[in-house]
Design an enzyme around this catalytic site. Structure first.
Site, mmCIF file in Angstrom:
data_model
loop_
_atom_site.group_PDB
_atom_site.id
_atom_site.type_symbol
_atom_site.label_atom_id
_atom_site.label_comp_id
_atom_site.label_asym_id
_atom_site.label_seq_id
_atom_site.Cartn_x
_atom_site.Cartn_y
_atom_site.Cartn_z
ATOM 1 N N THR A 21 0.377 -1.407 0.278
ATOM 2 C CA THR A 21 0.242 0.084 -0.329
ATOM 3 C C THR A 21 0.977 1.637 -0.173
ATOM 4 O O THR A 21 1.145 1.759 1.013
ATOM 5 C CB THR A 21 -1.041 0.053 1.325
ATOM 6 N N THR A 76 -0.911 -2.672 5.372
ATOM 7 C CA THR A 76 -1.626 -1.259 6.782
ATOM 8 C C THR A 76 -2.053 -0.629 5.352
ATOM 9 O O THR A 76 -2.019 -0.588 4.409
ATOM 10 C CB THR A 76 0.123 -0.775 6.527
ATOM 11 N N CYS A 119 7.551 2.092 5.713
ATOM 12 C CA CYS A 119 6.657 2.304 6.412
ATOM 13 C C CYS A 119 5.994 3.313 7.193
ATOM 14 O O CYS A 119 5.580 3.471 6.776
ATOM 15 C CB CYS A 119 6.916 0.876 7.826
HETATM 16 C C1 UDX Z 1 9.059 -0.329 11.399
HETATM 17 C C2 UDX Z 1 8.159 -0.967 13.119
HETATM 18 O O1 UDX Z 1 9.108 -0.954 13.594
HETATM 19 C C3 UDX Z 1 6.842 -2.764 12.502
HETATM 20 O O2 UDX Z 1 6.979 -2.431 13.228
HETATM 21 C C4 UDX Z 1 5.651 -2.338 10.991
HETATM 22 O O3 UDX Z 1 5.896 -3.316 11.394
HETATM 23 C C5 UDX Z 1 7.016 -1.846 9.847
HETATM 24 O O4 UDX Z 1 7.708 -0.511 10.203
HETATM 25 P P1 UDX Z 1 10.953 -1.323 9.819
HETATM 26 O O5 UDX Z 1 10.202 -0.344 8.734
HETATM 27 O O6 UDX Z 1 10.950 -2.256 9.713
HETATM 28 O O7 UDX Z 1 9.562 -1.689 10.764
HETATM 29 O O8 UDX Z 1 12.102 -0.315 10.813
HETATM 30 P P2 UDX Z 1 12.268 0.049 12.010
HETATM 31 O O9 UDX Z 1 12.914 -1.082 12.751
HETATM 32 O O10 UDX Z 1 10.928 0.151 13.226
HETATM 33 O O11 UDX Z 1 13.186 1.354 12.404
HETATM 34 C C6 UDX Z 1 12.363 2.536 11.310
HETATM 35 C C7 UDX Z 1 13.647 3.362 11.193
HETATM 36 O O12 UDX Z 1 13.226 4.439 12.340
HETATM 37 C C8 UDX Z 1 14.483 2.927 10.516
HETATM 38 O O13 UDX Z 1 15.439 4.504 10.039
HETATM 39 C C9 UDX Z 1 15.216 3.474 11.408
HETATM 40 O O14 UDX Z 1 17.317 4.022 11.519
HETATM 41 C C10 UDX Z 1 14.749 4.674 12.153
HETATM 42 N N1 UDX Z 1 15.184 4.356 13.909
HETATM 43 C C11 UDX Z 1 15.151 3.580 14.752
HETATM 44 C C12 UDX Z 1 15.885 5.663 14.279
HETATM 45 O O15 UDX Z 1 16.519 6.463 13.660
HETATM 46 N N2 UDX Z 1 15.634 5.818 15.707
HETATM 47 C C13 UDX Z 1 15.870 4.832 17.055
HETATM 48 O O16 UDX Z 1 16.282 5.066 17.938
HETATM 49 C C14 UDX Z 1 15.205 3.620 16.156
#
Ligand code: UDX
Length: 437
Positions: A85, A121, A264
């Site tokens: 999506t 989603t 996401c």
């Molecule tokens: C996310 C959600 O965590 C998950 O539950 C959902 O299903 C999909 O979206 P994801 O996109 O795989 O998962 O990545 P995630 O580990 O959540 O990290 C997202 C982004 O946030 C990354 O770019 C990461 O570098 C950033 N991040 C994360 C930060 O900048 N600081 C943090 O403390 C944590």
């Protein structure tokens, strides 16, 4: 159980392999013949730790098959919708045409007691509309919503042992049957103690949206604090540690840096804002616009910092960009802060050489002019400055003395706040990060 999975991207491919790994008989469908061929040969078209192993074993067991022929789903008891999506081309709203197409394709193949389970989603209200679509097409199949919370890089683990399971089912004829089928398909996780929240369709859709909005807000909150810390000489990492000890706040997702990206969080907060506007409730989530703005500002902050630390002139500056994926353990460059920093520096006139352990192919497909190195040493060679934008262990563990020997000038911007400033400064580096003195 006999289950089908419609859509074989990050979500669907992992879900199909995991369901087969749990002992179910799975038919997984995608319209992309190349993707189906690769998955059928045990080769995922993206990097995801642990997936090749369960894919290979499930294919060998005969319980998992991939096809482009939707009619092969007939006879499955549960049909998982796992299509993408993405953000619409012309607005922040989610483009749900692949979900609609999946339902249309499923309809002629549904049995009367089948359960269609949405995992994608979607904007709140979509599931109710799809349930009505099934009814109006004369199908007595039940629609349920079972959002997926997997993180890339941990997708297999998150699918096999999730934090929680959310089962959204509308009141009505198929209600009990759908809940029983969902409990059965996830019996392994449930017997291991995974909590289950049984709810209605709208709540199930909103749980996913709200969870991602909350996580994005947490990251932008700490990045806003990093701007304040920087102006006042405070240390954002120590601040995060100190507030994180309060269990009401918690330390996770409080790492300041170049911000969030991926397939996401960015698109989900924009889609949520767009849906709230449609509902006449834009002001309820207006703060998400600020969350997005803070997040995008971090990328600009990093670009400006690199240029400033190297003397203020970007033209012909040799910059080593360490990382391209939106986070480690992934080759995903969708809305990647790292890729935006590389691109922004190149646009400003710098000579960028980037390296990422997994994401160079995907990055070059999005940004064909990107200059990439074969390894981190080659990226660093003769560079005037380095910027760490994705915290791969290989970068975090770099020895500053070796790095210094390769570079023309010993300068590094740590845009993930993961290096030890004292160690880098002791090796003669001009070290800077975001929100730490
Ligand atoms: C996310 C959600 O965590 C998950 O539950 C959902 O299903 C999909 O979206 P994801 O996109 O795989 O998962 O990545 P995630 O580990 O959540 O990290 C997202 C982004 O946030 C990354 O770019 C990461 O570098 C950033 N991040 C994360 C930060 O900048 N600081 C943090 O403390 C944590």
């Amino acid at each position: 159980m006999r289950v089908s999975v419609i859509g074989c991207g990050y979500l669907g491919a992992v879900h199909a392999a995991a369901m087969a790994d749990l002992g179910h008989e799975v038919i997984a469908v995608d319209v992309d013949a190349e993707k189906v061929a690769a998955l059928s040969a045990g080769n995922p078209p993206f990097f995801e730790p642990g997936l090749p192993e369960i894919l290979t074993s499930s294919l060998a067991s005969g319980r998992l098959r991939f096809t482009t022929d939707i009619s092969e789903v007939a006879g499955s008891e549960l049909h998982f919708i796992a299509v993408g999506t993405p953000q619409s081309d012309d607005s922040g709203a989610a483009d749900i045409r692949f979900v609609d197409a999946a339902i249309d394709a499923l309809l002629p193949n549904l049995g009367p007691t089948d359960v269609v389970v949405g995992k994608s989603t979607v904007p709140v209200g979509t599931a109710q509309r799809l349930a009505e679509r099934l009814l109006s097409a004369g199908s007595s199949a039940t629609l349920a919503w079972n959002p997926e919370f997997l993180r890339e890089g941990f997708a297999v683990k998150d699918t096999l042992s999730p934090d929680r399971l959310v089962f959204g089912v509308a009141e009505g004829a198929g209600h009990q049957h759908a809940l029983a089928a969902l409990r059965e398909v996830y019996a392994t996780a449930i017997s291991a103690g995974t909590p289950v929240v049984e709810t209605d369709l709208a709540t199930a859709e909103l749980v996913k949206t709200a969870a991602n909005a909350f996580l994005a807000t947490k990251i932008s909150f700490i990045n806003a604090m990093s701007e304040i810390a920087e102006a006042t000489g405070a240390n954002v990492t120590e601040l995060a540690d100190a507030i994180g000890y309060d269990t009401r706040i918690g330390r996770r997702f409080l790492n300041a840096g170049v911000g969030f990206g991926g397939g996401c969080l960015p698109k989900d907060i924009r889609a949520f804002s767009a849906r709230a506007e449609e509902l006449g409730l834009g002001s309820s989530v207006a703060f998400l616009g600020e969350v997005d703005a803070i997040n995008l500002r971090q990328r600009e902050r990093v670009i400006a910092r690199v240029i400033a630390d190297a003397g203020g002139d970007a033209v012909d500056l040799k910059v080593a960009v360490l990382g391209l994926a939106f986070k480690p353990q992934s080759d995903d460059v969708r809305d990647s802060p790292a890729l935006d920093v590389a691109r922004g520096l190149a646009v400003a006139g710098a000579q960028v050489t980037a390296y990422d352990p997994q994401a160079m192919g995907p990055a070059q497909r999005r940004f064909p002019d990107l200059n990439v190195a074969e390894n981190v040493q080659q990226a660093l060679l003769d560079a005037d400055i380095a910027v760490l934008v994705t915290e791969w262990p290989e970068f975090v563990q770099l020895d500053p003395r070796n790095v210094g020997d390769l570079m023309a000038h010993k300068r590094i911007v740590d845009a993930r706040n993961v290096l030890d400033p004292a160690q880098w400064r002791a090796a003669g580096f001009h070290y800077s990060s975001l929100g730490r003195p």
